[in-house]
Design a protein around this motif. Structure first.
Motif, PDB file in Angstrom:
ATOM      1  N   LEU A 132     -32.037 -45.174  30.704  1.00 32.58           N
ATOM      2  CA  LEU A 132     -31.713 -45.754  29.400  1.00 32.58           C
ATOM      3  C   LEU A 132     -32.752 -45.266  28.395  1.00 32.58           C
ATOM      4  N   GLY A 133     -34.029 -45.583  28.665  1.00 37.10           N
ATOM      5  CA  GLY A 133     -35.089 -44.942  27.898  1.00 37.10           C
ATOM      6  C   GLY A 133     -35.648 -45.706  26.709  1.00 37.10           C
ATOM      7  N   THR A 134     -35.382 -47.022  26.596  1.00 39.52           N
ATOM      8  CA  THR A 134     -36.071 -47.761  25.541  1.00 39.52           C
ATOM      9  C   THR A 134     -37.529 -48.007  25.967  1.00 39.52           C
ATOM     10  N   GLU A 135     -37.791 -47.755  27.248  1.00 40.97           N
ATOM     11  CA  GLU A 135     -39.167 -47.773  27.739  1.00 40.97           C
ATOM     12  C   GLU A 135     -39.406 -46.458  28.467  1.00 40.97           C
ATOM     13  N   PHE A 136     -40.611 -45.937  28.274  1.00 41.22           N
ATOM     14  CA  PHE A 136     -40.906 -44.648  28.896  1.00 41.22           C
ATOM     15  C   PHE A 136     -42.419 -44.477  28.994  1.00 41.22           C
ATOM     16  N   THR A 137     -42.838 -43.434  29.695  1.00 40.15           N
ATOM     17  CA  THR A 137     -44.264 -43.092  29.673  1.00 40.15           C
ATOM     18  C   THR A 137     -44.402 -41.679  29.156  1.00 40.15           C
ATOM     19  N   LEU A 138     -45.535 -41.464  28.443  1.00 42.22           N
ATOM     20  CA  LEU A 138     -45.824 -40.153  27.895  1.00 42.22           C
ATOM     21  C   LEU A 138     -47.218 -39.758  28.368  1.00 42.22           C
ATOM     22  N   THR A 139     -47.280 -38.595  28.979  1.00 42.58           N
ATOM     23  CA  THR A 139     -48.567 -38.151  29.525  1.00 42.58           C
ATOM     24  C   THR A 139     -48.994 -36.878  28.819  1.00 42.58           C
ATOM     25  N   THR A 140     -50.178 -36.926  28.221  1.00 43.14           N
ATOM     26  CA  THR A 140     -50.670 -35.753  27.493  1.00 43.14           C
ATOM     27  C   THR A 140     -51.647 -34.986  28.378  1.00 43.14           C
ATOM     28  N   THR A 141     -51.786 -33.688  28.080  1.00 40.26           N
ATOM     29  CA  THR A 141     -52.816 -32.878  28.748  1.00 40.26           C
ATOM     30  C   THR A 141     -53.762 -32.317  27.673  1.00 40.26           C
ATOM     31  N   ASP A 142     -53.644 -31.030  27.334  1.00 36.33           N
ATOM     32  CA  ASP A 142     -54.583 -30.407  26.398  1.00 36.33           C
ATOM     33  C   ASP A 142     -54.232 -30.675  24.935  1.00 36.33           C
ATOM     34  N   ALA A 143     -55.206 -30.417  24.060  1.00 36.51           N
ATOM     35  CA  ALA A 143     -55.001 -30.600  22.618  1.00 36.51           C
ATOM     36  C   ALA A 143     -53.940 -29.632  22.112  1.00 36.51           C
ATOM     37  N   SER A 144     -53.120 -30.110  21.207  1.00 40.53           N
ATOM     38  CA  SER A 144     -52.044 -29.270  20.658  1.00 40.53           C
ATOM     39  C   SER A 144     -51.398 -29.997  19.481  1.00 40.53           C
ATOM     40  N   THR A 145     -50.619 -29.267  18.678  1.00 39.51           N
ATOM     41  CA  THR A 145     -49.824 -29.918  17.635  1.00 39.51           C
ATOM     42  C   THR A 145     -48.364 -29.520  17.822  1.00 39.51           C
ATOM     43  N   GLY A 146     -47.503 -30.438  17.446  1.00 36.02           N
ATOM     44  CA  GLY A 146     -46.064 -30.179  17.616  1.00 36.02           C
ATOM     45  C   GLY A 146     -45.287 -31.391  17.184  1.00 36.02           C
ATOM     46  N   SER A 147     -44.141 -31.592  17.823  1.00 31.05           N
ATOM     47  CA  SER A 147     -43.319 -32.729  17.402  1.00 31.05           C
ATOM     48  C   SER A 147     -42.600 -33.352  18.591  1.00 31.05           C
ATOM     49  N   ILE A 148     -42.248 -34.621  18.393  1.00 28.17           N
ATOM     50  CA  ILE A 148     -41.410 -35.311  19.373  1.00 28.17           C
ATOM     51  C   ILE A 148     -40.148 -35.776  18.641  1.00 28.17           C
ATOM     52  N   THR A 149     -39.002 -35.491  19.230  1.00 31.01           N
ATOM     53  CA  THR A 149     -37.734 -35.951  18.644  1.00 31.01           C
ATOM     54  C   THR A 149     -37.131 -37.018  19.548  1.00 31.01           C
ATOM     55  N   PHE A 150     -36.818 -38.142  18.948  1.00 33.44           N
ATOM     56  CA  PHE A 150     -36.142 -39.221  19.686  1.00 33.44           C
ATOM     57  C   PHE A 150     -34.674 -39.228  19.294  1.00 33.44           C
ATOM     58  N   THR A 151     -33.811 -39.134  20.291  1.00 36.07           N
ATOM     59  CA  THR A 151     -32.374 -39.124  20.027  1.00 36.07           C
ATOM     60  C   THR A 151     -31.719 -40.229  20.851  1.00 36.07           C
ATOM     61  N   LEU A 152     -30.946 -41.064  20.178  1.00 39.77           N
ATOM     62  CA  LEU A 152     -30.179 -42.084  20.892  1.00 39.77           C
ATOM     63  C   LEU A 152     -28.716 -41.670  20.863  1.00 39.77           C
ATOM     64  N   ARG A 153     -28.116 -41.527  22.022  1.00 44.75           N
ATOM     65  CA  ARG A 153     -26.705 -41.162  22.091  1.00 44.75           C
ATOM     66  C   ARG A 153     -25.882 -42.367  22.525  1.00 44.75           C
ATOM     67  N   HIS A 154     -24.768 -42.543  21.827  1.00 39.17           N
ATOM     68  CA  HIS A 154     -23.802 -43.594  22.169  1.00 39.17           C
ATOM     69  C   HIS A 154     -22.694 -42.961  22.986  1.00 39.17           C
ATOM     70  N   GLU A 155     -22.341 -43.595  24.083  1.00 38.27           N
ATOM     71  CA  GLU A 155     -21.317 -43.096  24.994  1.00 38.27           C
ATOM     72  C   GLU A 155     -21.559 -41.651  25.434  1.00 38.27           C
ATOM     73  N   PRO A 156     -22.752 -41.364  25.958  1.00 36.68           N
ATOM     74  CA  PRO A 156     -22.966 -40.028  26.528  1.00 36.68           C
ATOM     75  C   PRO A 156     -22.327 -39.959  27.902  1.00 36.68           C
ATOM     76  N   LYS A 157     -22.271 -38.743  28.440  1.00 33.06           N
ATOM     77  CA  LYS A 157     -21.843 -38.589  29.819  1.00 33.06           C
ATOM     78  C   LYS A 157     -22.991 -39.099  30.696  1.00 33.06           C
ATOM     79  N   LYS A 158     -22.697 -39.967  31.601  1.00 30.66           N
ATOM     80  CA  LYS A 158     -23.743 -40.480  32.483  1.00 30.66           C
ATOM     81  C   LYS A 158     -23.275 -40.408  33.920  1.00 30.66           C
ATOM     82  N   PRO A 159     -24.002 -39.812  34.848  1.00 33.01           N
ATOM     83  CA  PRO A 159     -25.303 -39.155  34.659  1.00 33.01           C
ATOM     84  C   PRO A 159     -25.142 -37.785  33.998  1.00 33.01           C
TER      85      PRO A 159
END
Lengths: 182, 799
Positions: A132-159
């Motif tokens: 589902l993904g309303t809860e998750f863990t994020l693990t970082t390693t080395d320093a960097s810059t970039g972006s994170i995109t969060f997408t919520l899909r309604h009625e996706p194919k599951k799995p």
């Protein structure tokens, strides 16, 4: 069908007699399903929580969402993430996260990481053990810059195979945050 | 009239003479109803007896040797409508009979091969006859009209079909159902006309705005859907028509029953039902594309030459599923759909009508009365009421699931009257008045902001039309019409939208109440529109005619063009109307030459239509929400020029073989921005080979080839930011699909069951080769292919 037809006929004649007189002012409609706000809270043990927020108070109106990131992430750290989704056009604000979690078989969050040395893992699942993904863990390693995109899909194919292309469905949320790991 | 002569001649032989000693006699005079001049050469027949006489040069006649006291006379004249009279020879011996000396009622007599009487002299008109309609009865009104050259359709899937006449559709095409102008939210692209094609007897299409009696705003044209004309004779008959289809795995059926009486009374009842499951493209199921449709009508009236009345009620309910894959979330979903060659949602075949879907119910109630005044003309008065209820269901979350996103009720009352002065042989004049009140109510319980606001609309129209018979060959027609329309709306605007549109500068005084993030406003907009037409019809003889027509028409913007403001999930777009939109004005010139002989014939119609302040909807930019980016489609006005040619040709090669050919070409340009217009139909080429062998149970086999070219003129695509790939991408939203070719086939035979030639069985195969293709004018072309092969079995029984 016959009954439908004749009741329709009867109804029309009624309407016909009653005519209409709605000079009264219409009531405003408060959008019930609009998502105005996405808040992602990343908490590491002992550290200050970091908040990623996108807020668009006019919903489908012309104003673009306001995106804020409260701080940078630390290297080699594991964050526990929670996602909150609100409709702030209503007062008090409606917590849409509850609906999403209730209909967990019809929803899924996807995390898209670009340029960052970080990985994510789903923290909660639906009854079929699909993410589902309303809860998750994020693990970082080395320093960097970039972006994170969060997408919520309604009625996706599951799995699905974890990609947006495979999941399909329709997008309820798609927000990109610029993030730094330092 | 030939028909009547034929009928009379037949009667002659059928009824044996009864020679009796009879001495009664009657005499009389036959005169023209309008100008009271004597009619020479009129045939007076005593019905059921071998007796007939012809009137002399003074219109007089005498019949001797009558036996019965009560006799029936049929009086006919080559140029008139026949009249039946029952008389008592004891009371009346000197009769004065007036006949309708114009061909006005000719169109009531279906003479095979002869031209229908036109509604206007100089406009281009085409009629789709009952036989064609019956062959198309499994489809929709739009499908049936596509048999006419110059007509295409704007589709949302296969079940929502809007007719497009010479490149124009929606509010620019008036549709009249039994003389009632349909008020069924025709403004939306995904709103199909609420008309049951299986109930229609005849459909007449008038290209352009020349028929001012129906409205001044028919910039595209007028479609007249007419029921059967009732004949004053004692009869009871009916029809059963059914189609079974393989694609959609369902079918439809219509039953019709007519009771008419010699005194002019008639009752007609009709009902139809249609049910289809998911349609199928050649390679996949088009999930959620079923339809369920119920229609019915009841017509009661009394007709006579002098006066008559009619009450008519029709009910139409359609529940149409919208392709599941076309319901998408944002621009990335749209890009993904365009790039993917097949829909992102395919499920096994099913009959369920799930969301997204729409359910529309239309009630139409009409009453009319006419009376002819001797030496003057004919007066007609009509009142009609229509109620259109539209629900649109989206895919929604939580408690809102199952609640419609759009819930609109449109009620319309119209009173109209016209007077036709036809006493003079040299001209015919017609005056008319129309008043209309319309109310739209949007139910706020949808939980979605109203796409179309609550409004009251008032219309008043007045027209005069003249037809002058300058010589036996040349007819001039002219017309002038004025329409006033006022729309009084109560609309909520989002504060941010109000400011973004600059309305706070221009329309600050419209605000009634401030709700914080929303404003309640009260726009009251007035439109004065003038329309006019002038044209000539020149009859060259040898069944050849030339028509030329100029029409000026003005159309007030519809509520969608003015007030639209919101997100359309079905197209992943934000649609924005504009309060500043003014009436559009069209100047159209059309010339047509026509030849119709039994062996061959053609129609050639070039036209040019310049529309000032043309209102159009096209992609104009992008807006961002938390869901991502959405293309914005805005209404704007421009100077448009539509030029084209419709051509058709037929040839009877041998007695059994016939070919028909049609081509329509149109070019649409935006003169202000100097580029192509959006949604202009591509060139269509239609060829048809027909084999008929009447002696083999009326065998008819038709093979039809339909070639649609690729539209190579279209407005540029737009660039949008895609959050998914984090950069600007071209949104391929305007690029048309490639050309396609579809073959169709139709076969039918007629058998004797109860009476003569009363049972017809037919097979229709559309998309014979099961080709995959997409059509430029199908709004679902981004998501899925058109329908694959469909085999239809058709049964028709007259009883």
């Amino acid at each position: 069908m016959k009954t439908k037809f004749f009741s329709a006929l009867a109804m029309t004649s009624l309407l016909f007699l009653s005519c209409n007189n709605d000079d009264n002012t219409p009531d405003p409609v408060n959008e019930e399903e609009v998502i105005t706000t996405l808040t992602v809270t990343l908490t590491a043990a002992g550290g200050t929580p970091i908040e990623l927020k996108s807020q668009d108070l006019d919903g489908d109106g012309p104003d673009a969402p306001v995106i804020t990131v409260s701080g940078s992430l630390a290297t080699s750290t594991t964050y526990s993430g929670t996602i909150k989704v609100l409709n702030e056009t209503e007062s008090p604000a409606e917590d849409i996260t509850l609906e999403v979690e209730e209909e967990d078989d019809e929803h899924q969050f996807f995390y898209g990481i670009s340029g960052l040395n970080a990985t994510t893992e789903y923290g909660n699942f639906d009854d079929d053990q699909n993410p589902l993904g309303t809860e998750f863990t994020l693990t970082t390693t080395d320093a960097s810059t970039g972006s994170i995109t969060f997408t919520l899909r309604h009625e996706p194919k599951k799995p699905n195979d974890g990609t947006l292309a495979d999941a399909g469905g329709e997008t309820d949320i798609a927000v990109t945050f610029s993030v730094e790991i330092e | 009239m030939k028909f009547y002569f034929f009928l009379l001649t037949t009667l002659w032989f059928v009824f044996p003479a009864f020679a009796q000693e009879c001495t009664k006699s009657i005499s009389g005079e036959v005169i023209d109803f309008h100008d009271k001049t004597p009619l020479a050469g009129a045939l007076v027949v005593v019905v059921g007896q071998n007796t007939s006489v012809t009137t002399n040069s003074l219109g007089e006649f005498t019949i001797d040797g009558l036996c019965d006291t009560a006799i029936e006379l049929e009086i006919s004249h080559p140029e008139c409508t026949s009249q039946f009279l029952t008389i008592d020879t004891n009371d009346e011996t000197n009769l004065k009979i007036s006949l309708e000396h114009h061909l006005e009622l000719l169109d009531e007599v279906q003479v095979v091969g002869a031209a229908q009487r036109q509604k206007t002299a100089s406009s281009v008109e085409k009629t789709v006859q009952l036989q064609t309609l019956e062959r198309m009865s499994g489809g929709s009104l739009g499908d049936a009209l596509k048999t006419v050259s110059g007509v295409s359709s704007l589709n949302t899937g296969a079940n929502i079909v809007k007719p497009v006449i010479q490149g124009l559709s929606g509010s620019r095409v008036l549709i009249l159902n039994n003389e009632v102008r349909m008020q069924d939210m025709e403004w939306g692209d995904e709103h199909a006309p609420n008309i049951d094609v299986s109930a229609a007897n005849r459909i007449t299409l008038i290209k352009g705005a020349g028929a001012l009696q129906y409205g001044g705003d028919a910039i595209g044209g007028v479609i007249l859907v007419s029921p059967e004309k009732m004949v004053a004779k004692d009869s009871l008959y009916g029809k059963f028509l059914a189609n079974g289809m393989t694609n959609g795995r369902g079918g439809n059926a219509t039953v019709e029953l007519v009771r008419s009486f010699e005194n002019g009374w008639f009752v007609k009842a009709q009902g139809s039902y249609k049910r289809l499951g998911d349609l199928e493209a050649p390679n996949y199921v088009l999930s959620n594309t079923g339809i369920s449709q119920v229609g019915g009508s009841l017509q009661i009236g009394k007709n006579s030459f002098k006066e008559g009345w009619e009450a008519f009620y029709s009910y139409f309910d359609s529940d149409i599923a919208i392709l599941r894959a076309s319901h998408i979330g944002n621009v990335d979903d749209l890009i993904a759909a365009i790039n993917s060659k097949q829909p992102n949602f395919i499920a096994p075949f099913g009959y369920a009508i799930d969301n997204p879907s729409q359910e529309v119910t239309h009630h139409l109630l009409k009453g009319n009365y006419y009376r002819r005044f001797e030496g003057a003309g004919k007066l007609k008065i009509q009142y009609d009421y229509q109620q259109n209820q539209r629900f649109e269901y989206d895919l929604r979350r939580g408690e809102a699931r199952g609640i419609p996103s759009i819930d609109l009720t449109l009620r319309t009352h119209t009173i109209s009257s016209d007077f036709k002065i036809d006493a003079n042989n040299k001209r015919q004049l017609r005056f008319g008045l129309m008043g209309r009140y319309q109310n739209n109510t949007a139910d706020p319980s949808t939980g979605v902001r109203r796409l179309i606001p609550d409004y009251d609309k008032y219309d008043v129209g007045v027209f005069v039309i003249g037809e002058y018979y300058l010589s036996s060959q040349l007819t001039l027609d002219t017309g002038l019409r004025y329409d006033f329309s006022q729309i009084d709306a109560k609309k909520f605007y989002q504060l941010s939208r109000w400011e973004e549109r600059g309305y706070d500068q221009d329309f600050g005084d419209l605000i009634l109440e401030d709700f914080g993030s929303q404003l309640l406003t009260n726009p009251v907009l007035n439109f004065h529109n003038i329309s006019g037409t002038v044209g000539l019809e020149y009859d060259l003889g040898a069944e050849t005619a030339i028509r030329a027509n100029y029409a000026l028409s003005q159309r007030a913007p519809n509520p969608s063009e003015l007030f639209s403001e919101g997100l359309h999930h079905s197209a992943a777009r934000i649609e924005l109307g504009d309060l500043r939109i003014q009436s559009e004005t069209s100047h159209k010139i059309a010339v047509s030459t026509e030849k119709n002989t039994p062996d061959w014939g053609y129609t050639l119609t070039p036209y040019a239509n310049q529309i000032n302040d043309f209102i159009l909807l096209e992609p104009s930019g992008v807006e961002f929400t938390i869901r991502g980016a959405f293309p914005v489609w805005s209404y704007r006005q421009t100077k448009a020029l539509l030029m084209g040619i419709d051509a058709s040709l037929y040839r009877q090669w041998l007695s059994n073989w016939r070919t028909e050919h049609q081509v329509s070409f149109i070019k649409g340009s935006d003169k202000t921005l100097d580029r192509a217009l959006i949604n202009v139909p591509p060139i269509r080429l239609l060829n048809k080979l027909i084999y008929k062998r009447p002696q083999w149970n009326g065998l008819r086999i038709a093979l039809e080839s339909n070639y649609v070219f690729e539209q190579n003129e279209f407005p540029p695509n737009i660039t949008v930011f895609s959050p998914q790939v984090n950069e600007n991408v071209v949104l391929d939203i305007n690029t048309p699909p490639p050309a396609y070719h579809v073959l169709n086939m139709d076969m039918e035979m007629t058998f004797k069951m109860l009476k003569k030639d009363d049972f017809t069985i037919g097979i229709n195969i559309s998309n014979l080769l099961n080709d995959s293709y997409r059509d430029y004018l199908n709004r679902q072309r981004f998501f899925a292919d058109n329908m694959g092969r469909n085999v239809q079995l058709r049964l028709k029984l007259y009883f």
